[in-house]
Design a protein around this motif. Structure first.
Motif, mmCIF file in Angstrom:
data_model
loop_
_atom_site.group_PDB
_atom_site.id
_atom_site.type_symbol
_atom_site.label_atom_id
_atom_site.label_comp_id
_atom_site.label_asym_id
_atom_site.label_seq_id
_atom_site.Cartn_x
_atom_site.Cartn_y
_atom_site.Cartn_z
ATOM 1 N N LYS A 712 10.155 -1.764 -9.169
ATOM 2 C CA LYS A 712 9.836 -1.865 -10.592
ATOM 3 C C LYS A 712 9.177 -3.202 -10.887
ATOM 4 O O LYS A 712 9.415 -4.207 -10.210
ATOM 5 N N ASN A 713 8.333 -3.210 -11.932
ATOM 6 C CA ASN A 713 7.801 -4.439 -12.517
ATOM 7 C C ASN A 713 7.479 -4.141 -13.977
ATOM 8 O O ASN A 713 6.690 -3.246 -14.272
ATOM 9 N N ARG A 714 8.082 -4.872 -14.876
ATOM 10 C CA ARG A 714 7.924 -4.580 -16.293
ATOM 11 C C ARG A 714 6.961 -5.521 -17.009
ATOM 12 O O ARG A 714 6.552 -5.237 -18.133
ATOM 13 N N VAL A 715 6.596 -6.634 -16.393
ATOM 14 C CA VAL A 715 5.890 -7.662 -17.176
ATOM 15 C C VAL A 715 4.532 -8.066 -16.623
ATOM 16 O O VAL A 715 3.647 -8.465 -17.394
ATOM 17 N N GLN A 716 4.343 -7.993 -15.315
ATOM 18 C CA GLN A 716 3.119 -8.555 -14.751
ATOM 19 C C GLN A 716 1.991 -7.529 -14.709
ATOM 20 O O GLN A 716 2.204 -6.320 -14.723
ATOM 21 N N THR A 717 0.760 -8.058 -14.635
ATOM 22 C CA THR A 717 -0.436 -7.217 -14.616
ATOM 23 C C THR A 717 -0.579 -6.520 -13.267
ATOM 24 O O THR A 717 -0.351 -7.115 -12.210
ATOM 25 N N ILE A 718 -1.006 -5.263 -13.306
ATOM 26 C CA ILE A 718 -1.256 -4.506 -12.083
ATOM 27 C C ILE A 718 -2.508 -5.060 -11.424
ATOM 28 O O ILE A 718 -3.522 -5.308 -12.098
ATOM 29 N N PRO A 719 -2.500 -5.270 -10.107
ATOM 30 C CA PRO A 719 -3.716 -5.734 -9.433
ATOM 31 C C PRO A 719 -4.882 -4.776 -9.664
ATOM 32 O O PRO A 719 -4.687 -3.578 -9.908
ATOM 33 N N GLU A 720 -6.096 -5.308 -9.570
ATOM 34 C CA GLU A 720 -7.277 -4.465 -9.738
ATOM 35 C C GLU A 720 -7.565 -3.694 -8.457
ATOM 36 O O GLU A 720 -7.418 -4.213 -7.349
ATOM 37 N N PHE A 721 -7.970 -2.427 -8.637
ATOM 38 C CA PHE A 721 -8.275 -1.559 -7.505
ATOM 39 C C PHE A 721 -9.720 -1.102 -7.586
ATOM 40 O O PHE A 721 -10.252 -0.874 -8.678
ATOM 41 N N ASP A 722 -10.342 -0.944 -6.420
ATOM 42 C CA ASP A 722 -11.677 -0.357 -6.375
ATOM 43 C C ASP A 722 -11.573 1.145 -6.609
ATOM 44 O O ASP A 722 -10.517 1.755 -6.429
ATOM 45 N N GLU A 723 -12.662 1.748 -6.999
ATOM 46 C CA GLU A 723 -12.689 3.191 -7.201
ATOM 47 C C GLU A 723 -12.366 3.913 -5.889
ATOM 48 O O GLU A 723 -12.870 3.556 -4.825
ATOM 49 N N GLY A 724 -11.525 4.915 -5.978
ATOM 50 C CA GLY A 724 -11.137 5.673 -4.781
ATOM 51 C C GLY A 724 -10.088 4.981 -3.938
ATOM 52 O O GLY A 724 -9.816 5.417 -2.806
ATOM 53 N N ALA A 725 -9.459 3.926 -4.462
ATOM 54 C CA ALA A 725 -8.462 3.194 -3.683
ATOM 55 C C ALA A 725 -7.197 4.033 -3.504
ATOM 56 O O ALA A 725 -6.923 4.956 -4.271
ATOM 57 N N ASN A 726 -6.438 3.698 -2.480
ATOM 58 C CA ASN A 726 -5.165 4.375 -2.237
ATOM 59 C C ASN A 726 -4.164 3.396 -1.655
ATOM 60 O O ASN A 726 -4.540 2.330 -1.152
ATOM 61 N N ILE A 727 -2.916 3.770 -1.734
ATOM 62 C CA ILE A 727 -1.826 2.971 -1.175
ATOM 63 C C ILE A 727 -1.352 3.647 0.108
ATOM 64 O O ILE A 727 -0.904 4.789 0.077
ATOM 65 N N PRO A 728 -1.455 2.967 1.258
ATOM 66 C CA PRO A 728 -0.943 3.568 2.500
ATOM 67 C C PRO A 728 0.585 3.469 2.554
ATOM 68 O O PRO A 728 1.156 2.400 2.374
ATOM 69 N N ILE A 729 1.226 4.599 2.781
ATOM 70 C CA ILE A 729 2.678 4.628 2.944
ATOM 71 C C ILE A 729 2.949 5.049 4.382
ATOM 72 O O ILE A 729 2.706 6.191 4.774
ATOM 73 N N ARG A 730 3.430 4.114 5.150
ATOM 74 C CA ARG A 730 3.614 4.319 6.588
ATOM 75 C C ARG A 730 5.053 4.740 6.864
ATOM 76 O O ARG A 730 6.000 4.004 6.585
ATOM 77 N N VAL A 731 5.227 5.945 7.410
ATOM 78 C CA VAL A 731 6.543 6.449 7.786
ATOM 79 C C VAL A 731 6.778 6.133 9.256
ATOM 80 O O VAL A 731 5.941 6.464 10.113
ATOM 81 N N GLU A 732 7.901 5.480 9.543
ATOM 82 C CA GLU A 732 8.214 5.048 10.900
ATOM 83 C C GLU A 732 9.534 5.646 11.361
ATOM 84 O O GLU A 732 10.430 5.896 10.554
ATOM 85 N N CYS A 733 9.653 5.864 12.653
ATOM 86 C CA CYS A 733 10.878 6.428 13.243
ATOM 87 C C CYS A 733 11.339 5.537 14.382
ATOM 88 O O CYS A 733 10.542 5.155 15.246
ATOM 89 N N ARG A 734 12.611 5.196 14.366
ATOM 90 C CA ARG A 734 13.181 4.407 15.469
ATOM 91 C C ARG A 734 14.446 5.081 15.991
ATOM 92 O O ARG A 734 15.057 5.911 15.316
ATOM 93 N N ASP A 735 14.822 4.702 17.192
ATOM 94 C CA ASP A 735 16.066 5.174 17.784
ATOM 95 C C ASP A 735 17.201 4.334 17.215
ATOM 96 O O ASP A 735 17.263 3.126 17.431
#
Length: 778
Positions: A712-735
């Protein structure tokens, strides 16, 4: 190391440390610490004597003989080496329960005892040990009631249910070290009281319902849910056409129709919800009921001559595990049953292990009630003081009493299972009940508060994992305060027509009852899972028109449920209270205390089926292997770029971890998500929207087979994104087990991500993300 030395390791148990002892509890023999790890092995007598000789040489600091170096590595980790003996087979908890069941019983009466054989993969060894138990039981005029021999890849269970004269059991308890006694048989792992599954009626006197019900059930709809319980009244007008009874164990004739309270209520809540607050039938599924309990006036219980673990396993085998399964389409199993006296104390039960295995092997999602516990004693007070106290003062006294009796209020087996969805109960009705309260009866919460029922069993789970997983409405619980010596005992009012969830009831077609407890809460969660599954493949759903597999339905709905759970204000207040009580630098323990009662939070059913207002929920499926990684790319809504907006994000992963009971780290696979793109990148933890963790710490969410992070963030400005930008969410598996997870095992998982702007805006985040995804797929 033990395996490298040539031992077959049957079980390895890591005992949890106690950070704070409840009032009146002291470790055995005044010790300040407890043993952490126990390796349990059964070599031959000759090899054990050789091992003991080596151990004594190691204790004398001698150099390891040629070829014995692996043994020295094992011995360096041990405090003591001894054969598994009577004190291990007949633990203190089991002994206490058996003694309680023996109390006031004549010596010539009979009592049922379970013998669990060591779960070696060698069928010959198990047969030899079983036959030795049978011989000694026969020599004591005992009778074999039931046998179970389950040998599956990843799950072995060998057990006997025997009936013994009480005198023989008293002799065993009095002299467990007798070389010819029952507790000295080499092949026995545990001697236990009979596992009695039970489901209490916990409802009001039945009444007639004249209200018209909405809709009917499609008798051609697939069967997607199984109810393991007693026998429901399938002809009740609230259930007619929606329930199929499959009497696999010939128990239906043993359950009088007039006593079929529990299963009827559970089927009613699953198929129609609260009959007054909801009542709408599920349209895309029917329910198959397999009676595994016998209904009677005092509640439903397991058959006295059967091993309950075996009943559950054979039930599941016939439902989905054969070439001609009875119900091949089920993906969720409602199990609102607890084991009597089966409080979780760190060692996972055989029934919980069975469920973990079925979940990991076949993709079944078990919804298990956390269990209901008994009355609560408030020390050094009076009934008048309790009744007249304000809600805040009363609650503080109750929380103190619960902390001091925590070992008697823990989860009931099998709700400690790692791969199941464990449900606790809120003291909350779904309809308003305006009838006046009787004198001496009161609630423990104010209207509008979201507080767990005082009788709802509390966590944590195995390895301090989050249990219960979540809470659902379990009916408003009222209590009476009764004198108890110099103290006061709070007793729940179990039969009341004023409060509770409204359900179908025996015996007639129109009868209704009020139901309360963790059982109805679990049934409502099962209903929510089924509705979520329908929304996934229905019109406008992310998998519209597709037929999802059992694994996919189970994992997606499990992830959606946890992702949709929210800590209510009462949980946040409890966290602040615990921080103040525990002192500085104890925020982790404070959050664990909240998790004992609230888990991930109260289930918001709407968020399982639709995106939140001002937000978007994305779902995904994948498979991953040990040390592998996969990247999901979440489109960034263009309108958010550079805006100063309060925002939140939730990322939830759900998987069914393979398990191995021969390891202290029972769970084999651990998954997590991070905001990194390439293997060499670093996770900055702010998820691209300049947010930070809000809720449970990483050290807590990483322990089970659900990983759910809130930011969560309630007060600060969202960073600027280029058009078509995305957030990579990396799923990892360990023993997670130190070598138990095979690199060839595919771990199926589901991911759910919710991004929300927590204020009114002129643009539609959901529509922007949906459009971006359409562009990608075109």
């Amino acid at each position: 190391m033990a395996r490298e030395a040539g031992l077959e390791v049957f079980s390895e148990e890591e005992l949890e440390p106690f950070e704070e002892y409840p009032e009146g509890f002291l470790p055995a023999q005044g010790s300040e610490t407890l043993p952490r790890t126990l390796y349990a092995t059964i070599p031959t007598i000759a090899s054990f004597r050789q091992m003991l000789s080596l151990w004594r040489a190691h204790q004398r600091d001698e150099t390891a003989p040629n070829g014995a170096a692996p043994w020295w590595e094992v011995f360096d980790l041990l405090l003591e080496l001894r054969p598994w003996g009577p004190e291990d087979r007949l633990g203190e908890d089991a002994r206490t329960i058996i003694e309680d069941r023996l109390a006031f019983t004549p010596d010539d009466d009979q009592i049922s005892i379970e013998f669990e054989i060591w779960p070696t993969e060698s069928a010959a060894k198990r047969k030899k040990w079983r036959e030795e138990v049978e011989l000694r039981v026969a020599s004591r005029a005992g009778t074999i009631l039931d046998r179970s021999s389950i040998s599956e890849t990843g799950f072995v269970y060998e057990a006997l249910l025997v009936e013994l004269p009480c005198m023989a059991v008293r002799e065993m308890l009095a002299n467990p070290n007798d070389i010819n006694g029952l507790a000295s048989i080499e092949g026995i792992q545990f001697i236990l009281p009979q596992t009695i599954g039970q489901a209490l009626p916990n409802g009001s006197d039945k009444a007639e319902d004249d209200n018209a019900l909405q809709g009917t059930f499609d008798e051609n709809a697939p069967i997607r849910v199984a109810l393991l319980d007693g026998t429901p009244v399938a002809a009740h007008r609230a259930l007619d056409g929606g329930v199929v009874i499959e009497d696999l164990h010939d128990l239906v004739p043993l359950s009088p129709v007039s006593q079929r309270y529990h299963a009827t209520a559970m089927a009613s809540l699953i198929l129609r919800g609260d009959l007054q607050a909801d009542g709408a039938p599920l349209t895309d599924t029917r329910l198959i009921s397999v009676p595994v309990l016998i209904d009677q006036e005092s509640g439903a219980e397991t058959a006295g001559n059967r091993l309950f673990v075996d009943i559950v396993h054979t039930t599941l085998m016939q439902l989905i595990g054969t070439d001609e399964p009875v119900a091949p389409d089920i993906f969720v199993v409602n199990f609102s049953i607890g084991v009597r006296d089966g409080h979780f104390a760190g060692r996972i039960s055989a029934l919980a292990r069975l469920m973990d295995w079925w979940a990991a092997t076949e993709g079944l999602l078990f919804v298990v009630s956390a269990g209901n516990v008994g009355s609560l004693v408030l020390s050094r007070t009076t009934t008048t003081a309790v009744e007249n106290a304000d809600v805040t003062s009363r609650r503080m006294n109750i929380r103190g009493a619960m902390r001091n009796t925590i070992f008697n209020r823990t989860l009931l087996a099998p709700s400690e299972a790692m791969n199941v969805l464990t449900v606790g109960a809120l003291s909350l009705d779904l309809t308003h009940h305006a009838s006046p309260q009787q004198a001496g009866i009161f609630k423990l919460e104010d209207d509008g508060e979201f507080v767990p029922q005082v009788t709802s069993a509390v966590g944590l789970g195995l390895k301090r994992s989050i249990k219960p997983d979540l809470l659902e409405a379990g009916g408003c619980l009222e209590v009476r305060a009764r004198p108890y010596g110099h103290d006061v005992k709070l007793c729940s009012v179990d039969r009341s027509s004023r409060t509770g969830l409204v359900t179908a009831s025996p015996p007639g077609q129109n009868a209704i009852q009020k139901s309360r407890g963790t059982s109805p809460a679990a049934a409502l969660v099962t209903r929510s899972l089924l509705r979520a599954a329908e929304s996934l493949t229905g019109e406008g759903g992310p998998y519209e028109g597709r037929e999802l597999t059992r694994f996919q339905n189970a994992l997606l709905t499990r992830a959606l449920a946890v992702n949709a759970a929210r800590w209510p204000q009462d949980a946040i207040d409890l966290y602040e209270e615990e921080r103040a009580r525990l002192g500085k630098n104890q925020h982790l323990r404070a959050k664990e205390e909240v998790c004992r009662y609230f888990g991930h939070g109260y289930l918001n059913n709407l968020l399982m089926c639709e995106s939140p207002e001002g937000g978007v929920t994305l779902v995904g499926l994948g498979k991953i292997r040990k040390d592998g990684a996969q990247i999901f790319r979440m489109p960034v809504p263009p309108s958010l770029s550079g805006e100063k907006l309060p925002r939140s994000m939730r990322v939830t992963l759900a998987w069914f971890s393979p398990v191995d009971t021969s390891r202290a780290q029972y769970r084999l696979a651990a998954l997590k998500a991070a905001t990194i793109n390439e293997p060499n990148d670093e996770d900055d933890g702010n998820w691209g929207f300049d947010m930070k963790s809000d809720g449970l710490d990483e050290n807590i969410i990483k322990r089970g087979s659900v990983w759910s992070k809130r930011l969560k963030n309630r007060v600060q400005t969202i960073p600027e994104f280029d058009e078509g930008a995305n957030i990579p969410i990396r799923v990892e598996c360990r023993d997670a087990s130190g070598g138990g997870l095979s690199p060839d095992d595919d771990i199926s998982y589901a991911i759910v991500v919710t991004l929300q702007v927590e204020t009114e805006v002129q643009f539609d985040i959901h529509q922007e993300v949906e459009q971006e995804l359409r562009v990608r797929l075109s």
